[in-house]
Design a protein around this motif. Sequence first.
Motif, mmCIF file in Angstrom:
data_model
loop_
_atom_site.group_PDB
_atom_site.id
_atom_site.type_symbol
_atom_site.label_atom_id
_atom_site.label_comp_id
_atom_site.label_asym_id
_atom_site.label_seq_id
_atom_site.Cartn_x
_atom_site.Cartn_y
_atom_site.Cartn_z
ATOM 1 N N TYR A 119 30.685 31.745 54.873
ATOM 2 C CA TYR A 119 30.548 32.222 53.508
ATOM 3 C C TYR A 119 31.920 32.145 52.839
ATOM 4 O O TYR A 119 32.867 32.763 53.317
ATOM 5 C CB TYR A 119 30.040 33.663 53.493
ATOM 6 N N PRO A 120 32.044 31.395 51.758
ATOM 7 C CA PRO A 120 33.353 31.266 51.116
ATOM 8 C C PRO A 120 33.761 32.575 50.435
ATOM 9 O O PRO A 120 32.951 33.240 49.805
ATOM 10 C CB PRO A 120 33.128 30.158 50.083
ATOM 11 N N LEU A 121 35.027 32.942 50.603
ATOM 12 C CA LEU A 121 35.550 34.135 49.939
ATOM 13 C C LEU A 121 36.368 33.778 48.714
ATOM 14 O O LEU A 121 36.261 34.431 47.688
ATOM 15 C CB LEU A 121 36.423 34.943 50.906
ATOM 16 N N ARG A 122 37.211 32.752 48.828
ATOM 17 C CA ARG A 122 38.062 32.420 47.685
ATOM 18 C C ARG A 122 37.225 31.724 46.625
ATOM 19 O O ARG A 122 36.639 30.673 46.854
ATOM 20 C CB ARG A 122 39.222 31.528 48.098
ATOM 21 N N ASP A 123 37.192 32.349 45.470
ATOM 22 C CA ASP A 123 36.415 31.821 44.355
ATOM 23 C C ASP A 123 36.901 32.499 43.090
ATOM 24 O O ASP A 123 37.526 33.552 43.144
ATOM 25 C CB ASP A 123 34.924 32.104 44.567
ATOM 26 N N THR A 124 36.591 31.919 41.959
ATOM 27 C CA THR A 124 36.892 32.576 40.689
ATOM 28 C C THR A 124 35.615 33.050 40.010
ATOM 29 O O THR A 124 35.651 33.509 38.884
ATOM 30 C CB THR A 124 37.670 31.633 39.751
ATOM 31 N N GLY A 132 47.464 34.028 40.876
ATOM 32 C CA GLY A 132 46.484 33.228 40.151
ATOM 33 C C GLY A 132 46.882 33.127 38.684
ATOM 34 O O GLY A 132 46.760 32.085 38.057
ATOM 35 N N MET A 133 47.378 34.240 38.134
ATOM 36 C CA MET A 133 47.881 34.311 36.769
ATOM 37 C C MET A 133 48.975 35.385 36.773
ATOM 38 O O MET A 133 48.730 36.500 37.249
ATOM 39 C CB MET A 133 46.753 34.711 35.808
ATOM 40 N N PRO A 134 50.157 35.071 36.286
ATOM 41 C CA PRO A 134 51.243 36.057 36.318
ATOM 42 C C PRO A 134 50.853 37.339 35.584
ATOM 43 O O PRO A 134 50.092 37.313 34.612
ATOM 44 C CB PRO A 134 52.400 35.354 35.603
ATOM 45 N N LEU A 135 51.379 38.445 36.034
ATOM 46 C CA LEU A 135 51.133 39.741 35.412
ATOM 47 C C LEU A 135 52.074 39.882 34.224
ATOM 48 O O LEU A 135 53.290 40.054 34.395
ATOM 49 C CB LEU A 135 51.370 40.862 36.431
ATOM 50 N N GLU A 136 51.515 39.750 33.031
ATOM 51 C CA GLU A 136 52.311 39.816 31.810
ATOM 52 C C GLU A 136 51.419 40.230 30.647
ATOM 53 O O GLU A 136 50.201 40.373 30.807
ATOM 54 C CB GLU A 136 52.998 38.480 31.541
ATOM 55 N N ILE A 137 52.012 40.406 29.490
ATOM 56 C CA ILE A 137 51.239 40.800 28.315
ATOM 57 C C ILE A 137 50.349 39.624 27.908
ATOM 58 O O ILE A 137 50.818 38.517 27.672
ATOM 59 C CB ILE A 137 52.151 41.203 27.130
ATOM 60 N N ARG A 165 45.616 37.660 50.648
ATOM 61 C CA ARG A 165 45.714 36.710 51.766
ATOM 62 C C ARG A 165 44.363 36.354 52.371
ATOM 63 O O ARG A 165 44.262 35.422 53.158
ATOM 64 C CB ARG A 165 46.651 37.251 52.836
ATOM 65 N N PHE A 166 43.301 37.057 51.972
ATOM 66 C CA PHE A 166 41.953 36.765 52.464
ATOM 67 C C PHE A 166 41.167 35.903 51.485
ATOM 68 O O PHE A 166 40.038 35.534 51.759
ATOM 69 C CB PHE A 166 41.214 38.073 52.745
ATOM 70 N N GLY A 167 41.756 35.610 50.317
ATOM 71 C CA GLY A 167 41.099 34.772 49.326
ATOM 72 C C GLY A 167 40.357 35.537 48.246
ATOM 73 O O GLY A 167 39.741 34.933 47.373
ATOM 74 N N VAL A 168 40.413 36.860 48.267
ATOM 75 C CA VAL A 168 39.727 37.667 47.256
ATOM 76 C C VAL A 168 40.616 37.746 46.019
ATOM 77 O O VAL A 168 41.808 38.043 46.112
ATOM 78 C CB VAL A 168 39.416 39.084 47.784
#
Length: 139
Positions: free
Chosen positions: A75-80, A109-114, A127-130
């Motif tokens: 079962y794939p974990l990494r997904d958007t 995945g996307m930098p934490l910014e405004i 590290r688990f792909g979540v």
Amino acid sequence: MPSTLATYFAFPGNTAEVLEHWHSVLGGELEIVRYSDMPLEGLPFEPDPNAVAHATLKLPAGEIAGSDVVDDKEYPLRDTAYSLLYTAETPDEARELFQGLLDGGGTVGMPLEIAPWGDLYGQVFDRFGVMWAFSYENA
């Protein structure tokens, strides 16, 4: 008892490791029940006694639960297609949790910014792909 809604994951045999990692980053109250901790009569399958039957991580903001997959399918974990959205009380809390998952082997995945809508927002794949999204409203 009031109604609740929790996120539930079925991990490929590493539920304890995943929830212990999240517990180390997010805090909260962690409970892990293995098949060896419960009666097995009546189950339609024969589980590994060390496999996680049910685990919960209770946080002030909600609950995450999960168990080990008991079949041999992948079962794939990494997904958007899904993510866990954590709306923090402060910008520092959002930054600390985001960094905690990065330090634990995650990737941005996307930098934490405004964000254009005015909130502090970013995404990190642990590290688990979540995928985790962190937000602080009206930053």
